[in-house]
Every structure is written in C-alpha cells, then in structure tokens.
Design a protein around this motif. Structure first.
Motif, mmCIF file in Angstrom:
data_model
loop_
_atom_site.group_PDB
_atom_site.id
_atom_site.type_symbol
_atom_site.label_atom_id
_atom_site.label_comp_id
_atom_site.label_asym_id
_atom_site.label_seq_id
_atom_site.Cartn_x
_atom_site.Cartn_y
_atom_site.Cartn_z
ATOM 1 N N ARG A 97 0.836 -1.209 0.000
ATOM 2 C CA ARG A 97 0.000 0.000 0.000
ATOM 3 C C ARG A 97 0.868 1.255 0.000
ATOM 4 N NH1 ARG A 97 -0.806 3.627 3.705
ATOM 5 N NH2 ARG A 97 -0.254 2.325 5.475
ATOM 6 N N GLU A 98 1.880 1.266 0.864
ATOM 7 C CA GLU A 98 2.695 2.463 1.000
ATOM 8 C C GLU A 98 3.531 2.752 -0.240
ATOM 9 O OE1 GLU A 98 3.449 2.071 5.847
ATOM 10 O OE2 GLU A 98 5.078 1.721 4.428
ATOM 11 N N ARG A 99 4.122 1.692 -0.809
ATOM 12 C CA ARG A 99 5.096 1.918 -1.891
ATOM 13 C C ARG A 99 4.670 1.340 -3.230
ATOM 14 N NH1 ARG A 99 10.388 -0.136 1.646
ATOM 15 N NH2 ARG A 99 9.617 0.645 3.643
ATOM 16 N N TYR A 127 -7.258 -2.077 -0.129
ATOM 17 C CA TYR A 127 -6.649 -1.049 -0.957
ATOM 18 C C TYR A 127 -5.640 -1.658 -1.935
ATOM 19 C CZ TYR A 127 -4.346 3.346 -2.140
ATOM 20 O OH TYR A 127 -3.816 4.425 -2.810
ATOM 21 N N ARG A 134 -5.677 -1.700 -6.079
ATOM 22 C CA ARG A 134 -4.726 -0.894 -6.848
ATOM 23 C C ARG A 134 -3.653 -1.711 -7.552
ATOM 24 N NH1 ARG A 134 -4.707 5.175 -6.079
ATOM 25 N NH2 ARG A 134 -2.441 5.012 -6.034
ATOM 26 N N GLU A 153 -9.010 5.956 1.493
ATOM 27 C CA GLU A 153 -7.561 5.987 1.676
ATOM 28 C C GLU A 153 -7.123 7.352 2.236
ATOM 29 O OE1 GLU A 153 -5.432 7.216 -1.428
ATOM 30 O OE2 GLU A 153 -3.537 7.007 -0.357
#
Lengths: 197, 197
Positions: B25-27, B107, B111, B168
DNA sequence: GTGTAGAACTAACATTTGTTACCGTTAAAC
DNA sequence: GTTTAACGGTAACAAATGTTAGTTCTACAC
C-alpha cells in the motif's frame, strides 16, 4: 537511423514524456523500465538521455504540469461570483473533462506521484493538500448559505475527486457512452444523488 | 536468532502477508523489494521463502482473499428481498466497512491487481468485470422499479466503487472524523447527492 | 541427552535496473 | 565544402532484484 518519430508540433522530449505517460498508466511508474520506454519510442534506452535527464524527471514533469492546470482552474473559479454549488459543479466538470481529454497524464499524476522524491514529493503533497482544502472551503461556504446539505466537507471532497478517477474504467471499457453523456451522468449522481426524489 | 514476531492467532505466513500488504500500500507492489519486506518482518530476505513460494504469491493471496469477501457479500445481498436502492446501499456500506476495517488488503488488491500474472490476472479481471456487472444489474432493476433515477448504470457503479477508495485519504488524514460518521456522510452524498433538496 | 523438523542464516546466482562514456552519422549554418 | 550541434548507436557500469543452495541453530518429543 530510427530517429524518434516526430509528431507534428511536438519536440522529441514531448514525444518521450507522452509515451512514458501511457506506459506509466498501463504498468505503473516503478514497473516501467527505461528500456520499455525506449522500445515504445523506437530508440535505444541510452538515447533517451539526449532529451531527458532521468526517469524521475519524466514523472516530475507530468505531475507538475497536471497540478498547474488544476490550480489555474480553481483560481479562476474561486474568483467568480456564483453560488457555491455551481462552483463545485464547475470544478467537477473540469476534472471530468481533464480525465476525458488528457487521460494518461492526469491519471498518472494522480496515481504515481508517490514515487516522486524530495523536494518534489513534499511539494506535490502540499499542493494536493491545499487544493483539497480550497474545495472543502467552497463546500463549507455552500453549507452556510444553505445551497449544500450539511455534510462533512472533507468527505465530500474525497468522494468527488475519487469518483472522477473512475473514468479510467470508462476509458478501458468496450462499449463507451459518449463523453458528454458520461459527464452529465456523473454530475447528476454527485450533485443530486442516486435516489429518485 | 530473530524469529518472526508471532502475533497471537496468526501463522508466520500470515504475518508476512499482512506486512506485505502494508508495504504494497505504501510503496506499491513493484517498488517493494523482498529485502524491504524481510526487514519489516525482522528476518533475512531468503528466510521468507521458508513460508511463501514467491513475491507473486503474496499478491495473489491478497487479491483473491479480498475478491472472495466481496463476492460472498453480493451473493447474500442479491438473495435478499428488498428494494434495489436498499441493496445498493448495503453494497456500499459493505465496501465502506471493508475499507475501514481491512484497509491495507482491500486497498492493495484494488490498486495492485494489475501486477498479477496469468492465469491469475485474467481470473481477477473476469471477477471484477462480473462483479461490476452484477451491481449494474441491481441499479437497472431499481431504475425500472422507479426507485433509482434514470442514469447510466455502469457510470453509477464506477462512481460508487471509486468514491469508496477515497477512504484511503481519510486513513492518512490527521484529524479523522469517526468511521461511523464517515460512513453516514458517504451514503448520504451518494444516495441523495450534495445539493440540498 | 538425543533426534528431528522447522526456521533462521550466509553466500551466491543470473537478470534487470538506471545511467554514463564514448563514438558515428546526419543535416543545417556558414 | 567545412563546421557544428543534434541525436542516434554500442558497450559497459554498479547497484538492486527475486530466488536457490546449503548450512546452522533452536525448540520440542522422546
């Protein structure tokens, strides 16, 4: 041999950035290699560096170009003397049209800005925060003036902006309704809701 | 030394997949390396392979787990005997709650599914297409029964689903309103619109 | 204590990555 | 015709990538 195909009215650099936008949308920034990009442009990877200075620079150009367009637009709309709900509608319509007409760039800058590096990363983060805040303020004005129902403004902003990015699905779908009809449908749903009154 | 920190009621594999979800999610999937993941888990990269068979497998597990939850839910809702607009509301509420309570997984699977490889890629593509089609059918039923206003059903689906992914931003924001209030706001806007009636 | 299975480690691998150095070609400027 | 700048190519680089092989440690069963 194999010179970059120049489309009329565009420099080689623009050709590269446009092609990169398409690839970044399809595969993501991190999963697109300079050799992938070079192949699509019709050139060896090293030759790209005659026109750009790094992969990162391409993403920077895309992100700031798009950001500037949205900021110019909201500058203009804020200056208008019209009801808040109309301003919100105008912002929405601008977002929809940008997604319709400059799909690749807009989509990439919205999804891939996290791969920027500082100082560009902090810069874009700020711009995005301020931009959403400005929309939220218009909504709050609308609530005060009884044009917009009482809701949490940041939540409304979040719905608006993310709903628009759904146009990606429209672009990829087989049987498309026209862009104009799409726009009217989206405005209708977001302004008036799904339910029949 | 440095055994994987076992949280109660979870296997080592689950620990790895959960940590991966956070990093993806972060990267993003492509920008997260197995060494990054190993570091977060507290282990050397090679040791991960005692528990998983590949990086791709992690993404597969995440995507199919989430997909199954949404499909089970729509199975249940379709079987209910209630107005179409209520079914749509129920689907929306489920999406909102999944995004609130299982943020990372939901999420990421939304994505990053594009980074799956065949046959999983085609499989998920199909599942997503069918899922959206099922929601569109409910909307069309609602239009026929005069519960939902005349709009393009696929466009409505696209707005609904993408609006939810805006949660988000809520997760990342500093001063959060509560999850319950967020849910009511989102339902209110999407079902009834922004405009005051 | 001894044996065993699970799970960690180290070392290494073949690729792929972004990028640079350097050279050759071309087309326009003079 | 010569110069020059733009722009293409080849070769190579160091670093990072996913993954495997083989070894060592650890905790529990007996």
């Amino acid at each position: 041999m194999a010179k970059i195909r120049q489309r009329k009215n565009s420099t080689r650099k623009e050709t590269i950035v446009d092609t990169a936008a398409r690839l970044f949308r399809e595969r993501g920034f991190a999963a697109t290699s300079m050799r992938d990009l070079a192949e699509q442009v019709g050139v060896e990877a090293a030759s790209l560096y005659n026109h750009i200075s790094s992969k990162a620079e391409i993403l920077q150009e895309l992100c700031f170009k798009v950001a500037n367009q949205f900021i110019s637009n909201i500058d203009k709309i804020e200056a208008e003397d019209s009801p808040a709900i109309k301003k919100i509608e105008a912002i929405l319509r601008f977002h929809i049209r940008q997604m319709l007409n400059h799909y690749e760039e807009v989509y990439v800058s919205d999804r891939e800005w996290k791969h920027l590096t500082d100082p560009y990363l902090s810069n874009i983060r700020n711009q995005r925060r301020v931009y959403r805040q400005r929309i939220a303020s218009i909504i709050e004005e609308g609530i005060r003036k009884n044009e917009i129902k009482k809701i949490d403004a940041p939540t409304a902003v979040l719905i608006m902006l993310h709903a628009v990015s759904g146009i990606e699905s429209w672009h990829r779908s087989k049987q498309k309704i026209s862009g104009e009809i799409l726009e009217e449908n989206m405005i209708s749903i977001l302004i008036e809701g799904l339910q029949k009154k």
